[in-house]
Design an enzyme around this catalytic site. Structure first.
Site, PDB file in Angstrom:
ATOM      1  N   ASN A 208      78.350  86.165 151.687  1.00  0.00           N
ATOM      2  CA  ASN A 208      77.755  86.186 150.337  1.00  0.00           C
ATOM      3  C   ASN A 208      76.986  87.404 149.913  1.00  0.00           C
ATOM      4  O   ASN A 208      75.964  87.689 150.677  1.00  0.00           O
ATOM      5  CB  ASN A 208      76.917  85.030 150.250  1.00  0.00           C
ATOM      6  CG  ASN A 208      76.088  84.428 149.114  1.00  0.00           C
ATOM      7  OD1 ASN A 208      76.672  84.196 148.195  1.00  0.00           O
ATOM      8  ND2 ASN A 208      74.797  85.092 148.939  1.00  0.00           N
ATOM      9  N   GLU A 209      77.282  87.837 149.040  1.00  0.00           N
ATOM     10  CA  GLU A 209      76.484  89.062 148.111  1.00  0.00           C
ATOM     11  C   GLU A 209      76.213  90.139 149.201  1.00  0.00           C
ATOM     12  O   GLU A 209      75.108  90.644 149.516  1.00  0.00           O
ATOM     13  CB  GLU A 209      75.102  88.519 147.672  1.00  0.00           C
ATOM     14  CG  GLU A 209      75.584  87.590 146.580  1.00  0.00           C
ATOM     15  CD  GLU A 209      74.229  87.105 145.827  1.00  0.00           C
ATOM     16  OE1 GLU A 209      73.103  87.540 146.062  1.00  0.00           O
ATOM     17  OE2 GLU A 209      74.620  86.440 144.690  1.00  0.00           O
TER      18      GLU A 209
ATOM     19  N   ASN B  93      79.310  85.538 141.826  1.00  0.00           N
ATOM     20  CA  ASN B  93      78.028  84.904 141.772  1.00  0.00           C
ATOM     21  C   ASN B  93      77.539  85.845 140.376  1.00  0.00           C
ATOM     22  O   ASN B  93      77.175  87.010 140.482  1.00  0.00           O
ATOM     23  CB  ASN B  93      76.884  85.230 142.777  1.00  0.00           C
ATOM     24  CG  ASN B  93      77.433  84.398 144.106  1.00  0.00           C
ATOM     25  OD1 ASN B  93      78.381  83.766 144.123  1.00  0.00           O
ATOM     26  ND2 ASN B  93      76.580  84.863 145.307  1.00  0.00           N
TER      27      ASN B  93
ATOM     28  N   TYR C 141      69.318  87.250 134.744  1.00  0.00           N
ATOM     29  CA  TYR C 141      69.050  88.524 135.520  1.00  0.00           C
ATOM     30  C   TYR C 141      69.230  89.465 134.587  1.00  0.00           C
ATOM     31  O   TYR C 141      68.902  90.706 134.565  1.00  0.00           O
ATOM     32  CB  TYR C 141      69.590  88.613 136.957  1.00  0.00           C
ATOM     33  CG  TYR C 141      68.829  87.619 138.009  1.00  0.00           C
ATOM     34  CD1 TYR C 141      67.363  87.317 138.036  1.00  0.00           C
ATOM     35  CD2 TYR C 141      69.595  86.642 138.524  1.00  0.00           C
ATOM     36  CE1 TYR C 141      66.944  86.474 138.960  1.00  0.00           C
ATOM     37  CE2 TYR C 141      69.236  85.838 139.430  1.00  0.00           C
ATOM     38  CZ  TYR C 141      67.830  85.501 139.583  1.00  0.00           C
ATOM     39  OH  TYR C 141      67.201  84.706 140.259  1.00  0.00           O
TER      40      TYR C 141
ATOM     41  N   TRP D 239      74.561  77.000 140.513  1.00  0.00           N
ATOM     42  CA  TRP D 239      73.561  77.280 141.386  1.00  0.00           C
ATOM     43  C   TRP D 239      72.203  76.671 140.881  1.00  0.00           C
ATOM     44  O   TRP D 239      71.771  77.453 139.896  1.00  0.00           O
ATOM     45  CB  TRP D 239      73.367  78.780 141.927  1.00  0.00           C
ATOM     46  CG  TRP D 239      72.638  79.128 142.979  1.00  0.00           C
ATOM     47  CD1 TRP D 239      70.970  79.637 142.793  1.00  0.00           C
ATOM     48  CD2 TRP D 239      72.721  79.011 144.277  1.00  0.00           C
ATOM     49  NE1 TRP D 239      70.515  79.640 144.119  1.00  0.00           N
ATOM     50  CE2 TRP D 239      71.558  79.566 144.947  1.00  0.00           C
ATOM     51  CE3 TRP D 239      73.736  78.528 145.157  1.00  0.00           C
ATOM     52  CZ2 TRP D 239      71.234  79.567 146.297  1.00  0.00           C
ATOM     53  CZ3 TRP D 239      73.705  78.685 146.550  1.00  0.00           C
ATOM     54  CH2 TRP D 239      72.564  79.195 147.031  1.00  0.00           C
TER      55      TRP D 239
ATOM     56  N   LYS E 128      66.184  77.010 140.394  1.00  0.00           N
ATOM     57  CA  LYS E 128      67.316  77.001 139.543  1.00  0.00           C
ATOM     58  C   LYS E 128      67.847  75.465 139.650  1.00  0.00           C
ATOM     59  O   LYS E 128      69.057  75.112 138.951  1.00  0.00           O
ATOM     60  CB  LYS E 128      68.243  78.063 140.102  1.00  0.00           C
ATOM     61  CG  LYS E 128      67.986  79.330 139.660  1.00  0.00           C
ATOM     62  CD  LYS E 128      69.106  80.461 139.944  1.00  0.00           C
ATOM     63  CE  LYS E 128      68.534  81.813 139.674  1.00  0.00           C
ATOM     64  NZ  LYS E 128      67.367  82.364 140.694  1.00  0.00           N
TER      65      LYS E 128
END
Length: 721
Positions: free
Chosen positions: A434-435, A505, A511, A592, A613
């Site tokens: 993930n990321e 994502n 952002y 999310w 969130k």
């Protein structure tokens, strides 16, 4: 006299013959467990040694009950109070165990469902073993360490030290992440008592039984079974019985097992299996597997079985049992306000019920292996699951590639994830990262750093462990810069295509960029990778219950700070969901997050150490407005929800009234006066120009459904001029 003696003997013989023989003592159960919940002592102490811990008097310890964690993180206020315990380091747990209570003739294996983050165990001063990784089940055989005739002392050290160069956790994934790793044995612990010959307990914490349902094109089925064994002696056999949801046997296989054999494979035919069909019909079989000899059952294990087919199409999305099924759902973290990670079965049940209430049909188990209860609930509720390991954000502390020890740890955690959860039909994909490009994208790591070698290795390992499920990873950043600066060069190597599937994502409107950028960006990625099934693995925005704005579309947000108006969260979801819904090539989308959760790096909204969130608060007490937006979109249950209910004190008389509803129209009243029947466009019903009176105002909304009318009410107070 002799005659009477003869008669007496005859009577005694007759009496003995009439009395049934005393039954032999019943053998102990084939496999039993002693739950180790009570009697533990706890002490947080980085400087303590095992020898000193054994010698400490009881007065130096705190009595605790398992599951337990010493961490409590996250407060709905500005700044921390004594309610926060974010200590990272070494926590010690001590337990006295009377060996005389242990069943004789058995091996004794301790089973930890999880310990955060590195676990070391000593028994009577001898080191038994170590496990690295905060979320996997692991076991140690204590048979040779326990004294069956005396008191024994178990000593557990749980280490959740912050990862850093040279730290104890420097080579344990994850090295980074927007969540807090809680210390301690926060899931169940038990002592298993098994016969010397048994279904394997030493296979990465697995059940030792791996059942692979196969559905043929003509609708017939077959269950391929592999069983791992330990300590097998001559004259033993394995009996496997497949049972339907009512417990009836529908197929059986019996196989003799040669002495010393460690594995066995066989199949059971199922002429017309009842399909596990997601939320529509989550039908489950059970496979009961027994190891037996001439005297009876030696050991037994039961695992879930779900017959289903899955397919991922890069143009049309996800198919379950040959039927197209658009997947929409949420991600979830496993913590809870005031409890940290030490959740109960009831906590898990409540969380899954909330997700189901909203109408979701899929859950991403982010960013680590979740509790056994959570997988069982997903099977039972029919949720489609993305399950993943905690390879998150960072590959090293400056090196271009991951260290060999970190690679080994990531491989082990992936093997544990797959082997422990192989039998759950809800799981359709294994996540390997993930990321992992985030550090490079943010300029925190040398641009030469490359996560791809480890991703490729994990991808190959996942396929070797389980050829029946595709792999997936979640990417944070590829091509997001193109929306903002079309001519900018990529800041990190692309990761799409390493795994079978991919999730993006994407936080447009939060952002970076605008909410409307989301759909066009996804279209570009789909055109760039036409052969890769795409999903959106994260999207969303923060939502604080005490912060509000009248016009979120024009509000300038502060994503990394304060405020986080609840209205902005709702508005962003209103803008995002239609774009996702209308792109059929997406095989799934996940919000999310379902719940607010603890994050040591967050000082945002109206909270401290909380990522806000979530659609539901950290304590599960408040469903935010955005929860009802999705319930109106996804659920068949009647929904009428007036938004802005927590903005009770108003200063402007003019206000819009917005209702989320899956009815075609809602009837609105303000202070008893009708505002008319308002049409609901895309399940949002808006009266743009209401006028509040000074003092308290009562707004009601009502809609008629086949099951009857549904009504909602809010009260707002307008300050006197």
């Amino acid at each position: 006299m002799r005659r009477w003696l003869t008669i007496l003997v005859a009577l005694l013989v007759a009496a003995c013959a009439a009395t049934p023989p005393r039954p032999a003592a019943a053998p102990p159960p084939a496999r039993s467990a002693t739950e180790l919940t009570e009697g533990w002592q706890f002490r947080f102490d980085d400087a303590l040694t095992p020898e000193a811990a054994l010698a400490l008097p009881d007065s130096e310890w705190q009595a605790v009950t398992l599951p337990h964690t010493w961490n409590r993180l996250g407060e709905y206020r500005i700044g921390r109070t004594g309610a926060t315990d974010n200590r990272q380091g070494k926590g010690w747990y001590r337990l006295r165990l009377d060996g005389r209570t242990l069943p004789a003739g058995k091996r004794h294996v301790i089973e930890f469902d999880a310990v955060g983050n590195i676990a070391d165990l000593w028994v009577n001063g001898r080191h038994v073993g170590r496990h690295a990784g905060a979320w996997s089940r692991f076991r140690f055989d204590l048979t040779g360490y326990l004294d069956p005739a005396a008191a024994n002392v178990l000593l557990l050290r749980a280490d959740n030290s912050a990862p850093a160069p040279g730290s104890s956790t420097a080579d344990v994934i994850p090295l980074d992440g927007d969540f807090f790793i809680h210390g301690g044995p926060y899931r169940g612990v038990r002592l298993l008592h098994v016969a010397p010959s048994h279904i394997a307990l030493g296979d990465h914490g697995s059940a030792g039984v791996f059942a692979t349902p196969v559905v043929e094109s003509d609708g017939s089925g077959r269950l391929d079974v592999r069983v791992e064994l330990e300590g097998i002696a001559a004259g033993q056999s394995l009996v496997a019985t497949l049972r339907d949801a009512e417990g009836r046997s529908i197929g059986e296989a019996t196989r003799p097992v040669a002495a010393g054999r460690r594995g066995l494979e066989f199949s059971i035919d199922v002429p017309a299996p009842h399909r596990w069909d997601g939320r529509a019909d989550p039908y489950l079989y059970r496979l009961d597997t027994r190891l037996a000899d001439a005297d009876g059952t030696l050991d037994a294990v039961s695992v879930p079985v779900g017959f289903r087919t899955i397919r991922f199409d890069p143009e049309q999305g996800f198919f379950l049992n040959g039927r197209h099924l658009p997947l929409h759902g949420v991600s979830r973290h496993q913590d809870y306000l005031g409890k940290g990670w030490a959740l109960t079965r009831a906590d898990h049940e409540r969380d899954m019920a909330l997700i189901a209430e909203m109408g979701a049909n899929t859950v991403r188990f982010a960013h680590y292996q979740h509790a056994p209860d959570w997988y069982e609930l997903a099977d039972r509720y029919g949720m489609i699951v993305w399950s993943e390991i905690p390879f998150v954000n960072k590959i090293s502390f400056g090196a271009a590639t991951a260290s060999p020890d970190l690679v080994a740890n990531a491989r082990t955690q992936l093997q544990e994830l797959i082997r422990q959860n192989y039998n759950h039909p809800s799981v359709v994909t294994w996540g390997v990262g993930n990321e992992v490009d985030l550090d490079v994208a943010l300029g925190r790591l040398d641009p030469k750093a490359d996560a791809r070698p480890l991703l490729r290795e994990l991808n190959a390992l996942a396929h070797a462990e389980d050829p029946t499920r595709p792999t997936v990873m979640a990417d944070c950043c590829e091509a997001t810069h193109e929306t903002l600066t079309p001519d900018a060069r990529p800041v990190q190597p692309p990761l799409t295509g390493i795994t079978d599937l991919v999730g993006y994502n994407r936080y447009y409107g939060w952002y970076y960029g605008k909410p409307a950028d989301l759909g066009p960006h996804l279209d570009r990625m789909h055109a760039r990778y036409p052969a890769v099934p795409l999903s959106v693995s994260e999207y969303g925005a923060g939502g604080a219950l005490t912060q509000h704005v009248a016009d979120p579309a024009s509000h300038k947000i502060n994503a990394g700070g304060r405020p986080h108006p609840e209205e902005y969260q709702s508005w962003l979801h209103e803008q995002s969901w239609p774009q996702l819904r209308d792109r059929p090539y997406l095989w799934a989308t996940w919000i999310w997050n379902m719940f607010d959760f603890a994050s040591k790096v967050r000082q945002e909204g109206d909270a401290t150490d909380i990522n806000d969130k979530g659609l539901v608060t950290y304590d599960r007490k408040v469903k935010k407005d955005a929860f009802f937006y999705y319930k109106a979109q996804w659920s068949n249950a009647p929904v009428v929800h007036i938004t802005g209910r927590r903005w009770r004190d108003r200063t402007d008389a003019k206000t819009a009234i917005k209702v989320y509803s899956n009815a075609p129209r809602v009837a609105l009243t303000l202070n008893g006066a009708s505002l008319g029947d308002i049409a609901c466009a895309d399940r949002i019903c808006t009266f743009p120009d209401a006028t509040l009176a000074p003092g308290e105002n009562v707004v009601t909304a009502r809609a008629d459904f086949p099951s009857g009318p549904v009504r909602d009410e809010v009260r707002w107070t307008l300050a006197a001029p």
